[in-house]
Design an enzyme around this catalytic site. Sequence first.
Site, PDB file in Angstrom:
ATOM      1  N   LYS A 176     -11.282 -29.157 -39.950  1.00  0.00           N
ATOM      2  CA  LYS A 176     -10.725 -29.199 -38.592  1.00  0.00           C
ATOM      3  C   LYS A 176      -9.460 -28.354 -38.590  1.00  0.00           C
ATOM      4  O   LYS A 176      -8.688 -28.379 -39.565  1.00  0.00           O
ATOM      5  CB  LYS A 176     -10.422 -30.660 -38.217  1.00  0.00           C
ATOM      6  CG  LYS A 176      -9.876 -30.846 -36.800  1.00  0.00           C
ATOM      7  CD  LYS A 176      -9.679 -32.320 -36.435  1.00  0.00           C
ATOM      8  CE  LYS A 176      -9.146 -32.522 -35.032  1.00  0.00           C
ATOM      9  NZ  LYS A 176      -8.980 -33.938 -34.664  1.00  0.00           N
ATOM     10  N   SER A 189     -10.772 -40.010 -32.415  1.00  0.00           N
ATOM     11  CA  SER A 189     -11.199 -38.610 -32.508  1.00  0.00           C
ATOM     12  C   SER A 189     -12.189 -38.244 -33.599  1.00  0.00           C
ATOM     13  O   SER A 189     -12.681 -37.118 -33.598  1.00  0.00           O
ATOM     14  CB  SER A 189      -9.985 -37.710 -32.626  1.00  0.00           C
ATOM     15  OG  SER A 189      -9.424 -37.532 -31.360  1.00  0.00           O
ATOM     16  N   SER A 195     -11.047 -35.703 -30.263  1.00  0.00           N
ATOM     17  CA  SER A 195     -10.583 -34.336 -30.359  1.00  0.00           C
ATOM     18  C   SER A 195     -11.299 -33.521 -31.430  1.00  0.00           C
ATOM     19  O   SER A 195     -11.244 -32.293 -31.403  1.00  0.00           O
ATOM     20  CB  SER A 195      -9.082 -34.319 -30.646  1.00  0.00           C
ATOM     21  OG  SER A 195      -8.820 -34.848 -31.940  1.00  0.00           O
TER      22      SER A 195
HETATM   23  N1  GLN Z   1      -8.715 -39.287 -27.154  1.00  0.00           N
HETATM   24  C1  GLN Z   1      -7.519 -39.892 -27.663  1.00  0.00           C
HETATM   25  C2  GLN Z   1      -6.329 -39.116 -27.174  1.00  0.00           C
HETATM   26  O1  GLN Z   1      -6.508 -38.263 -26.387  1.00  0.00           O
HETATM   27  C3  GLN Z   1      -7.551 -39.942 -29.156  1.00  0.00           C
HETATM   28  C4  GLN Z   1      -7.321 -38.629 -29.777  1.00  0.00           C
HETATM   29  C5  GLN Z   1      -7.333 -38.673 -31.267  1.00  0.00           C
HETATM   30  O2  GLN Z   1      -7.836 -39.623 -31.880  1.00  0.00           O
HETATM   31  N2  GLN Z   1      -6.739 -37.655 -31.868  1.00  0.00           N
HETATM   32  O3  GLN Z   1      -5.226 -39.335 -27.565  1.00  0.00           O
END
Ligand code: GLN
Length: 484
Positions: free
Chosen positions: A76, A175, A151
């Site tokens: 990532k 995410s 994400s």
């Molecule tokens: N979707 C969540 C956010 O927008 C979690 C994101 C994540 O786990 N990095 O913060």
Amino acid sequence: MHEKTIAELSAALAKGECSSVELTQHFLKRIETLDGGLNSFVTVTAEQALAQAKAADDRRARGEAGPLTGVPMAQKDIFCTDGVRTTCGSKMLDNFIAPYDATVVERFKAEGCPMLGKTNMDEFAMGSSNETSFHGPVKNPWDTARVPGGSSGGSAAAVAARLTPSATGTDTGGSIRQPAALCGITGLKPTYGRVSRWGMIAFASSLDQGGPMAATAEDCALLANVMSGFDPRDSTSIERPEEDFTARLNEPLKDLRIGLPREFFGEGLDAGVAKAIEEAIEQYRKLGAEVKEVGLPNSGLSVPAYYVVAPAECSSNLARFDGVRYGYRCENPKDLMDLYTRSRGEGFGAEVKRRIMVGTYALSAGYFDAYYLKAQKIRRLIADDFARAFEEVDVILGPTSPSTAFKLGEKTDDPVTMYLSDIYTIAVNLAGLPGMSIPAGFSDGLPVGLQLIGNYFDEARLLGVAHQYQSVTDWHRRIPEGFA
Ligand code: GLN
């Protein structure tokens, strides 16, 4: 070759049925021909990958191969990679080349896994659809009009399309698990502190945790063996004896106690998702597990508490991007203030700015007690709920996300609706527990993810519970049309 799991690829390499160079070439070719419509990679590091593959083959020839030596993977784009740009999905870091490797990257290098490239992601990991990326959205390989989740959307889409056998992800509020669910793959978010955060660009430090994403639980176990371990450079890294995460894969489920949180099966859960989850529960019963209801009464507060804690920590973490030391700098600043404000104003996208503003407000004098402190207290209540549930059951099971993959653009104008796609995952981060998502069927042709939550450090059992299900189902073997 790409339909094989990592465990199978590792066996093929060991038997000399293929070389790492051949494998790496195969996946690079797939990325070249198939990623155009997906946008799952930000950077492809073909030359470096092939050199690493050659080195892995040499190492194997010398009899020095580890279990995953020669099996390619992707990182990532939140993990710093020495000499290869790390953008974190942001214009702010579009030209950033780290002078060092993150611990996770170092560990994969030490194992001898060629890195195919860096995967696309929501900007600074803030998002649930991969639409906040500076590099444009990633498409879901099951339906390219839909999002892959976020994400870690690039990682999930790339694994689902078998452009790479695995990819790393990070999970601050869901995410790893939510995109794994929406793309029909397996993802593990380990206990907070298991995987080093050193060199992993910080979003909300008390919640961020790296983990593996791959086709199967067995593969995630093999990857977790490489990724995790104590790191003195991360002050929250946990010092525990090395553990083999594959140790409990074949443990029978007889006498396993599974808890279904009643709060995860109520209003807001899509009927097609509920149906697939119910069928999976039936499957677990057949495997000998005992299933009962449990309560997580404070879980309804997890999204609001998270959206105070995460923005507060991000407002502090992202203060370092000031246009001075590294990252984007605006043109012709008139003075220092102009340099700061324009560099940040031009370098960050809308969602990141929204979070920084909310977080700065929550931390400001006079509001700290009302917001941040209150949210931290809720966090304790949520952890206590889980502790009580784990007195009665061994693992908790439910849906990963309330719906399957939604359409691109469907939720971009409404942040709250977007935030709700993590309603079942966020409590796990607030408590610091391990959780995973595994493929559990389809609803209208789109994958459904089943979430398993374990007690602290119980990843090996969790992976076993997932592996047993995967031994009697084949959802994890399905590959989207056009990518087979
Ligand atoms: N979707 C969540 C956010 O927008 C979690 C994101 C994540 O786990 N990095 O913060």
